[in-house]
Motif scaffolding. Structure first.
Motif, short mmCIF file in Angstrom:
data_model
loop_
_atom_site.label_atom_id
_atom_site.label_comp_id
_atom_site.label_asym_id
_atom_site.label_seq_id
_atom_site.Cartn_x
_atom_site.Cartn_y
_atom_site.Cartn_z
N VAL A 6 75.86 -59.57 49.40
CA VAL A 6 76.37 -60.94 49.43
C VAL A 6 75.20 -61.91 49.32
N LYS A 64 77.89 -68.42 54.48
CA LYS A 64 77.72 -66.96 54.46
C LYS A 64 78.96 -66.24 55.00
N ARG A 65 79.60 -66.83 55.99
CA ARG A 65 80.82 -66.22 56.53
C ARG A 65 81.91 -66.17 55.47
N VAL A 68 80.99 -63.44 52.94
CA VAL A 68 81.28 -62.10 53.48
C VAL A 68 82.76 -61.78 53.34
N ILE A 76 78.30 -54.79 54.58
CA ILE A 76 77.76 -55.99 53.95
C ILE A 76 76.24 -56.01 54.08
N ILE A 78 73.43 -58.78 53.41
CA ILE A 78 73.14 -60.16 53.08
C ILE A 78 71.72 -60.25 52.50
N LYS A 134 81.57 -55.44 58.53
CA LYS A 134 82.27 -56.69 58.83
C LYS A 134 83.51 -56.49 59.69
N ASN A 138 80.73 -61.10 62.06
CA ASN A 138 80.42 -61.95 60.91
C ASN A 138 79.49 -63.06 61.38
N TYR A 139 79.18 -63.99 60.50
CA TYR A 139 78.27 -65.07 60.83
C TYR A 139 78.92 -66.12 61.74
N VAL A 148 74.37 -63.35 62.72
CA VAL A 148 75.56 -62.50 62.72
C VAL A 148 75.91 -62.19 64.18
#
Length: 250
Positions: A6, A64-65, A68, A76, A78, A134, A138-139, A148
């Motif tokens: 991502v 970013k969330r 994802v 995931i 990043i 995930k 998540n963020y 995260v």
């Protein structure tokens, strides 16, 4: 385990091709969320088979969330739009994901600054939680320095990504201006204050910490410039926080 890489982007033509080249043939899926690039960033991403989507930028955490959530796979990875993934790290990830013991992995990140690798201090192999399942997290929604939030076991890998963050000093100060504004906004929302003594001491304390305690003097000229810019950034953030309170009182 299949891995979705991502990436969030905005006018990253300087680095995005090199980033995607390092992922070619390894990533099972590449998700790119762009916030309005006016250069060739999006077309280059599509050239490499990236699943691209536009979203207006409202902070690094929320961006970013969202990215994802667009990924098809549970695992995931990043990768920032200026980070090149080493062959050694890709092999290490392949081995790590054969185990179900951990739900996340810290990935070492090494800064390439002013044309050279920062081999000493925090910027050499600084670990960040970048590889995670995930299903377990998540963020958060922080505007800058996002993290995260993961409900699971985390391990740290040994090999790193190379972070080509700044093209030159002009870009360093441009990003600092942006990040310090967002950082001040985060502090303001948390009710943090910027006393005069904190503002006055922020530069010398930060410089001493970065240059001596964190060993950036061993990085030579690059270490001095890095320590200086980090001190300016920290001071700007608290100056802007102080300014925000003055505006609210008017």
């Amino acid at each position: 385990m299949k891995v979705s890489v991502v990436i969030i982007t905005l006018n990253n033509v300087r680095t995005i091709r090199q980033v995607l080249e390092s992922l070619k043939g390894w990533a099972d899926e590449i998700v790119v969320v762009d916030s309005g690039s006016t250069d060739e960033t999006v077309s280059i991403a599509k050239e490499f088979g990236g699943k691209t989507q536009y979203r207006k930028f409202d902070g690094f955490g929320t961006q970013k969330r969202f990215a994802v959530d667009q990924a098809q796979n549970d695992w995931i990875f990043i990768v920032d739009s200026d980070e090149v993934v080493s062959e050694e790290l890709k092999k290490e990830i392949d081995i790590a994901l054969q185990s179900s013991e951990y739900q996340g992995y810290m990935i070492p990140n090494t800064l390439v600054f002013l044309g050279g690798v920062m081999r000493y201090g925090r910027e050499y192999k600084m670990p960040h939680l970048r590889l995670f399942n995930k299903k377990y997290g998540n963020y958060n929604d922080r505007e800058v320095h996002e993290d995260v939030v993961l409900n699971g076991k985390i391990a740290t890998l040994k090999n790193h990504v190379l972070h080509y963050s700044y093209a030159d000093l002009a870009e360093v100060f441009q990003k600092m201006n942006n990040y310090s504004s967002r950082g001040a906004n985060e502090l303001y929302k948390k009710g943090k204050k910027a006393s005069l003594i904190k503002v006055v001491t922020k530069f010398p304390v930060t410089f001493f910490t970065e240059y001596f305690i964190r060993l950036n003097f061993l990085n030579g000229y690059r270490g001095f410039v890095w320590s200086f810019t980090q001190s300016v950034y920290a001071t700007m953030k608290y100056l802007k926080l102080r300014e925000a309170y003055k505006i609210m009182l008017q």
